[in-house]
Design a protein around this motif. Structure first.
Motif, PDB file in Angstrom:
ATOM      1  N   SER A  70      75.730  15.623 -17.135  1.00 49.79           N
ATOM      2  CA  SER A  70      75.162  16.685 -16.296  1.00 49.79           C
ATOM      3  C   SER A  70      76.128  16.970 -15.158  1.00 49.79           C
ATOM      4  CB  SER A  70      73.828  16.234 -15.711  1.00 49.79           C
ATOM      5  OG  SER A  70      72.899  15.987 -16.730  1.00 49.79           O
ATOM      6  N   ALA A  71      76.358  18.254 -14.888  1.00 49.88           N
ATOM      7  CA  ALA A  71      77.280  18.623 -13.808  1.00 49.88           C
ATOM      8  C   ALA A  71      76.861  19.949 -13.188  1.00 49.88           C
ATOM      9  CB  ALA A  71      78.700  18.730 -14.341  1.00 49.88           C
ATOM     10  N   HIS A  72      77.300  20.148 -11.943  1.00 50.58           N
ATOM     11  CA  HIS A  72      77.166  21.465 -11.325  1.00 50.58           C
ATOM     12  C   HIS A  72      78.118  22.413 -12.045  1.00 50.58           C
ATOM     13  CE1 HIS A  72      76.174  19.068  -7.554  1.00 50.58           C
ATOM     14  NE2 HIS A  72      75.122  19.851  -7.704  1.00 50.58           N
ATOM     15  N   ARG A  73      77.790  23.684 -12.055  1.00 50.97           N
ATOM     16  CA  ARG A  73      78.694  24.676 -12.645  1.00 50.97           C
ATOM     17  C   ARG A  73      80.040  24.663 -11.922  1.00 50.97           C
ATOM     18  NH1 ARG A  73      78.495  28.117 -16.157  1.00 50.97           N
ATOM     19  NH2 ARG A  73      76.261  27.961 -16.458  1.00 50.97           N
ATOM     20  N   ARG A  74      80.019  24.560 -10.576  1.00 48.39           N
ATOM     21  CA  ARG A  74      81.278  24.586  -9.820  1.00 48.39           C
ATOM     22  C   ARG A  74      82.128  23.355 -10.119  1.00 48.39           C
ATOM     23  NH1 ARG A  74      77.807  23.249  -5.065  1.00 48.39           N
ATOM     24  NH2 ARG A  74      78.023  21.013  -4.889  1.00 48.39           N
ATOM     25  N   CYS A  75      81.517  22.173 -10.246  1.00 46.99           N
ATOM     26  CA  CYS A  75      82.268  20.946 -10.522  1.00 46.99           C
ATOM     27  C   CYS A  75      82.856  20.973 -11.928  1.00 46.99           C
ATOM     28  CB  CYS A  75      81.371  19.722 -10.355  1.00 46.99           C
ATOM     29  SG  CYS A  75      80.795  19.465  -8.668  1.00 46.99           S
ATOM     30  N   ASN A  76      82.072  21.460 -12.873  1.00 47.54           N
ATOM     31  CA  ASN A  76      82.531  21.555 -14.253  1.00 47.54           C
ATOM     32  C   ASN A  76      83.710  22.518 -14.354  1.00 47.54           C
ATOM     33  OD1 ASN A  76      82.746  21.552 -17.019  1.00 47.54           O
ATOM     34  ND2 ASN A  76      80.646  22.132 -17.411  1.00 47.54           N
ATOM     35  N   SER A  77      83.627  23.651 -13.677  1.00 48.33           N
ATOM     36  CA  SER A  77      84.710  24.633 -13.704  1.00 48.33           C
ATOM     37  C   SER A  77      85.953  24.107 -13.001  1.00 48.33           C
ATOM     38  CB  SER A  77      84.269  25.931 -13.037  1.00 48.33           C
ATOM     39  OG  SER A  77      83.213  26.508 -13.752  1.00 48.33           O
ATOM     40  N   ARG A  78      85.763  23.428 -11.890  1.00 51.23           N
ATOM     41  CA  ARG A  78      86.893  22.891 -11.129  1.00 51.23           C
ATOM     42  C   ARG A  78      87.638  21.829 -11.931  1.00 51.23           C
ATOM     43  NH1 ARG A  78      84.706  20.299  -6.348  1.00 51.23           N
ATOM     44  NH2 ARG A  78      84.021  22.389  -5.831  1.00 51.23           N
ATOM     45  N   ARG A  79      86.914  21.021 -12.683  1.00 53.29           N
ATOM     46  CA  ARG A  79      87.526  19.946 -13.464  1.00 53.29           C
ATOM     47  C   ARG A  79      88.374  20.485 -14.605  1.00 53.29           C
ATOM     48  NH1 ARG A  79      84.924  16.878 -17.882  1.00 53.29           N
ATOM     49  NH2 ARG A  79      86.362  15.224 -18.374  1.00 53.29           N
ATOM     50  N   GLY A  80      87.954  21.591 -15.181  1.00 52.01           N
ATOM     51  CA  GLY A  80      88.721  22.171 -16.286  1.00 52.01           C
ATOM     52  C   GLY A  80      88.714  21.263 -17.505  1.00 52.01           C
ATOM     53  N   ASN A  81      89.870  21.082 -18.133  1.00 54.87           N
ATOM     54  CA  ASN A  81      89.927  20.227 -19.319  1.00 54.87           C
ATOM     55  C   ASN A  81      90.617  18.895 -19.037  1.00 54.87           C
ATOM     56  OD1 ASN A  81      92.597  20.994 -19.156  1.00 54.87           O
ATOM     57  ND2 ASN A  81      92.825  21.308 -21.351  1.00 54.87           N
ATOM     58  N   ARG A  82      90.648  18.495 -17.763  1.00 56.23           N
ATOM     59  CA  ARG A  82      91.220  17.184 -17.443  1.00 56.23           C
ATOM     60  C   ARG A  82      90.282  16.088 -17.925  1.00 56.23           C
ATOM     61  NH1 ARG A  82      92.499  20.310 -13.114  1.00 56.23           N
ATOM     62  NH2 ARG A  82      90.725  19.678 -11.865  1.00 56.23           N
ATOM     63  N   THR A  83      90.838  14.954 -18.263  1.00 49.57           N
ATOM     64  CA  THR A  83      90.027  13.843 -18.773  1.00 49.57           C
ATOM     65  C   THR A  83      89.491  12.967 -17.652  1.00 49.57           C
ATOM     66  OG1 THR A  83      92.024  12.531 -19.093  1.00 49.57           O
ATOM     67  CG2 THR A  83      91.181  13.746 -20.998  1.00 49.57           C
ATOM     68  N   THR A  84      89.982  13.133 -16.435  1.00 45.91           N
ATOM     69  CA  THR A  84      89.486  12.348 -15.310  1.00 45.91           C
ATOM     70  C   THR A  84      88.758  13.256 -14.341  1.00 45.91           C
ATOM     71  OG1 THR A  84      91.532  12.642 -14.066  1.00 45.91           O
ATOM     72  CG2 THR A  84      91.378  10.682 -15.459  1.00 45.91           C
ATOM     73  N   ALA A  85      87.873  12.673 -13.573  1.00 43.48           N
ATOM     74  CA  ALA A  85      87.120  13.446 -12.594  1.00 43.48           C
ATOM     75  C   ALA A  85      87.919  13.659 -11.317  1.00 43.48           C
ATOM     76  CB  ALA A  85      85.812  12.729 -12.270  1.00 43.48           C
ATOM     77  N   VAL A  86      89.015  12.936 -11.158  1.00 44.60           N
ATOM     78  CA  VAL A  86      89.833  13.046  -9.954  1.00 44.60           C
ATOM     79  C   VAL A  86      90.659  14.318 -10.014  1.00 44.60           C
ATOM     80  CG1 VAL A  86      91.653  11.954  -8.593  1.00 44.60           C
ATOM     81  CG2 VAL A  86      89.959  10.548  -9.787  1.00 44.60           C
ATOM     82  N   ARG A  87      90.630  15.063  -8.942  1.00 35.80           N
ATOM     83  CA  ARG A  87      91.379  16.311  -8.890  1.00 35.80           C
ATOM     84  C   ARG A  87      92.864  16.013  -8.752  1.00 35.80           C
ATOM     85  NH1 ARG A  87      90.348  21.751  -8.655  1.00 35.80           N
ATOM     86  NH2 ARG A  87      91.775  22.891  -7.357  1.00 35.80           N
ATOM     87  N   GLN A  88      93.669  16.642  -9.592  1.00 37.48           N
ATOM     88  CA  GLN A  88      95.108  16.451  -9.587  1.00 37.48           C
ATOM     89  C   GLN A  88      95.728  17.277  -8.462  1.00 37.48           C
ATOM     90  OE1 GLN A  88      96.552  14.357 -11.701  1.00 37.48           O
ATOM     91  NE2 GLN A  88      94.625  13.911 -12.684  1.00 37.48           N
ATOM     92  N   PRO A  89      96.758  16.738  -7.778  1.00 38.48           N
ATOM     93  CA  PRO A  89      97.416  17.532  -6.744  1.00 38.48           C
ATOM     94  C   PRO A  89      98.195  18.689  -7.361  1.00 38.48           C
ATOM     95  CG  PRO A  89      98.584  15.474  -7.090  1.00 38.48           C
ATOM     96  CD  PRO A  89      97.322  15.409  -7.915  1.00 38.48           C
TER      97      PRO A  89
END
Length: 96
Positions: A70-89
């Motif tokens: 389960s995720a917020h729409r904004r969090c899901n969109s921000r994550r994209g197709n990365r495999t980790t939840a940590v945002r890449q610089p």
């Protein structure tokens, strides 16, 4: 003509089961607005979306309940197709 598997009954059933758990967003830990449904849910940033631990573009299974989160729409969109939840610089193309 192949149909979109996200419009199918098995995918909708998985979304209903995940929504019924009323879990917080697995990416930010915040409360999801499960009361937002219908057309507004497709545009509201705090609405529920079904996210996948292993993105579909990286070989994740669309209908596997163990891959569903389960995720917020904004969090899901921000994550994209990365495999980790940590945002890449973001890297600049050159030194500034």
């Amino acid at each position: 003509m192949a149909s979109n598997p996200r419009n199918g009954r098995p995918y909708r059933r998985l979304c209903v089961k995940q929504r019924a758990l009323l879990l917080p967003c697995w990416l930010c830990g915040g409360a999801i607005r499960y009361d937002i449904t219908g057309r507004l849910a497709g545009r509201h940033r705090d609405a529920f979306t079904l996210d996948h631990l292993i993105p579909l573009s990286r070989g994740g299974d669309l209908l596997d309940p163990a891959n569903a989160r389960s995720a917020h729409r904004r969090c899901n969109s921000r994550r994209g197709n990365r495999t980790t939840a940590v945002r890449q610089p973001v890297r600049a193309s050159r030194r500034w």
